[in-house]
Scaffold this motif. Sequence first.
Motif, PDB file in Angstrom:
ATOM      1  N   ILE A  96       0.821  -1.210   0.000  1.00  0.00           N
ATOM      2  CA  ILE A  96       0.000   0.000   0.000  1.00  0.00           C
ATOM      3  C   ILE A  96       0.855   1.259   0.000  1.00  0.00           C
ATOM      4  N   TRP A  97       1.930   1.267   0.790  1.00  0.00           N
ATOM      5  CA  TRP A  97       2.769   2.475   0.852  1.00  0.00           C
ATOM      6  C   TRP A  97       3.639   2.662  -0.392  1.00  0.00           C
ATOM      7  N   SER A  98       3.669   1.656  -1.271  1.00  0.00           N
ATOM      8  CA  SER A  98       4.362   1.835  -2.551  1.00  0.00           C
ATOM      9  C   SER A  98       3.383   2.201  -3.667  1.00  0.00           C
ATOM     10  N   GLY A  99       2.132   2.465  -3.279  1.00  0.00           N
ATOM     11  CA  GLY A  99       1.138   2.873  -4.270  1.00  0.00           C
ATOM     12  C   GLY A  99       0.322   1.737  -4.831  1.00  0.00           C
ATOM     13  N   GLY A 100       0.527   0.518  -4.298  1.00  0.00           N
ATOM     14  CA  GLY A 100      -0.221  -0.626  -4.787  1.00  0.00           C
ATOM     15  C   GLY A 100      -1.615  -0.684  -4.183  1.00  0.00           C
ATOM     16  N   HIS A 101      -2.307  -1.745  -4.516  1.00  0.00           N
ATOM     17  CA  HIS A 101      -3.696  -1.894  -4.099  1.00  0.00           C
ATOM     18  C   HIS A 101      -3.796  -2.895  -2.958  1.00  0.00           C
ATOM     19  N   GLY A 102      -4.768  -2.700  -2.095  1.00  0.00           N
ATOM     20  CA  GLY A 102      -4.972  -3.594  -0.967  1.00  0.00           C
ATOM     21  C   GLY A 102      -6.416  -3.626  -0.539  1.00  0.00           C
ATOM     22  N   ARG A 103      -6.697  -4.487   0.418  1.00  0.00           N
ATOM     23  CA  ARG A 103      -8.066  -4.626   0.935  1.00  0.00           C
ATOM     24  C   ARG A 103      -8.316  -3.662   2.084  1.00  0.00           C
ATOM     25  N   ILE A 104      -9.526  -3.165   2.187  1.00  0.00           N
ATOM     26  CA  ILE A 104      -9.929  -2.395   3.353  1.00  0.00           C
ATOM     27  C   ILE A 104      -9.939  -3.320   4.564  1.00  0.00           C
ATOM     28  N   ASP A 105      -9.444  -2.825   5.673  1.00  0.00           N
ATOM     29  CA  ASP A 105      -9.419  -3.619   6.892  1.00  0.00           C
ATOM     30  C   ASP A 105     -10.740  -3.429   7.647  1.00  0.00           C
ATOM     31  N   HIS A 106     -11.294  -4.524   8.152  1.00  0.00           N
ATOM     32  CA  HIS A 106     -12.544  -4.477   8.887  1.00  0.00           C
ATOM     33  C   HIS A 106     -12.387  -5.162  10.227  1.00  0.00           C
ATOM     34  N   ALA A 107     -13.014  -4.612  11.252  1.00  0.00           N
ATOM     35  CA  ALA A 107     -13.045  -5.274  12.548  1.00  0.00           C
ATOM     36  C   ALA A 107     -13.811  -6.586  12.432  1.00  0.00           C
ATOM     37  N   LEU A 108     -13.517  -7.508  13.306  1.00  0.00           N
ATOM     38  CA  LEU A 108     -14.174  -8.803  13.302  1.00  0.00           C
ATOM     39  C   LEU A 108     -15.675  -8.639  13.472  1.00  0.00           C
ATOM     40  N   GLY A 109     -16.429  -9.246  12.571  1.00  0.00           N
ATOM     41  CA  GLY A 109     -17.883  -9.165  12.635  1.00  0.00           C
ATOM     42  C   GLY A 109     -18.481  -8.002  11.880  1.00  0.00           C
ATOM     43  N   HIS A 110     -17.637  -7.210  11.204  1.00  0.00           N
ATOM     44  CA  HIS A 110     -18.158  -6.052  10.459  1.00  0.00           C
ATOM     45  C   HIS A 110     -17.808  -6.178   8.967  1.00  0.00           C
TER      46      HIS A 110
END
Length: 393
Positions: free
Chosen positions: A379-393
């Motif tokens: 992500i910090w090199s400009g690539g793509h990643g998943r949104i982080d979600h809390a458990l159960g959300h």
Amino acid sequence: MSEQAELAEQAEHAGREERLYWLYHLERWARPVLTRLAEGRLRAEMPVESSGEGREAYTHLEAFGRLLDGIAPWLGAEGGSAEEQRLRTELLGLTHQALEQASDPASPDVLNFGEGHQPIVDTAFLCQAFLRAPHVLWDPLTDEQKRRWLSTWKLTRTRKPFFNNWLLFSAVIETALARFGDRDWDPMRIDYALKQLEQWYAGDGVYGDGPAYHADYYNSFVIHPMLLDVLDHAGGLQPDWEAHKGPALVRAQRYAEQLERMIAPDGSFPVVGRSISYRTGAFHLLAQLTWQRRLPEGLDAAQVRGALTAVMKRCFEPAGTYDAEGWLRIGLSGHQPELGEGYISTGSLYLCATVLLPLALPENDPFWQGEAEWTSKRIWSGGHGRIDHALGH
């Protein structure tokens, strides 16, 4: 050769080189401890660096138990290069000799299991090692050696654990007693730990270390790894214990996701909480789930390898990390004695070896194949990643 084939070959080469790098560290950490204990020279020759008092009584068991906890699965694995197989055979032989020296009352290196509170901790790490590789640590023992070890582990029962993560140390010891056939194992010590941990669950994969939340790495140093091992080996003994298995794994996987995201592009990670001088021990859980092939969906094994290798480089390559005899010194990145609490000593530092659990995976496992950037690096090199979600959300 096509560009795709060339990239695949480069990735395979990277995996081989990183495995050699991990094996280099395994040997570097294991040889000073195992060789001296096997020869009855550990007490005489191991340095004891600590800001606390009286750590000489505990540091030798700490070094042996914590080291073995990390390397036991590899000792019990098969395959690898001819050189790796020779190293495994040699270190396993030293381990068997060390186990005899550690438990023989007539040995100059008989370890302290019965005095002070600290042996409760490191007896548990040693028991965890036996649980992780029983076929090479327990099964080869004679009947007399097995009886001696069962009696030795029970020496910890004369003191009670503190009302925090220490409850799991007693639970792991009782789990080992049950697993290896001691009729005197105590279900209450397991039951109490499981019930209290459930009360201390704070949400999103995190347990309180006792009634209060602590911002540190004890969820990975101890809590999740030992909880999973207790449930894996003793969960089937009681229906209500079995019911803990599913939620415990889901929570552990969520915390492993958080750990992976804490690893910065350069391999550093937040310097938060006590016992930071355990270095790569902060990623015990991530290494454990990788070895057990229980990583959460969306977390690629190769990206974990890259992340953990980067952490190892940041923690162990700086000058001053080792003394002239090859012993680890207190610090996180080099020699930083001010980072050692009073309970930290030379032996404590070998909890770092738990990062090596994935070495038990064969060379053709996806962990050692290919290359993948870990989350923060991508992500910090400009690539793509998943949104982080809390458990159960």
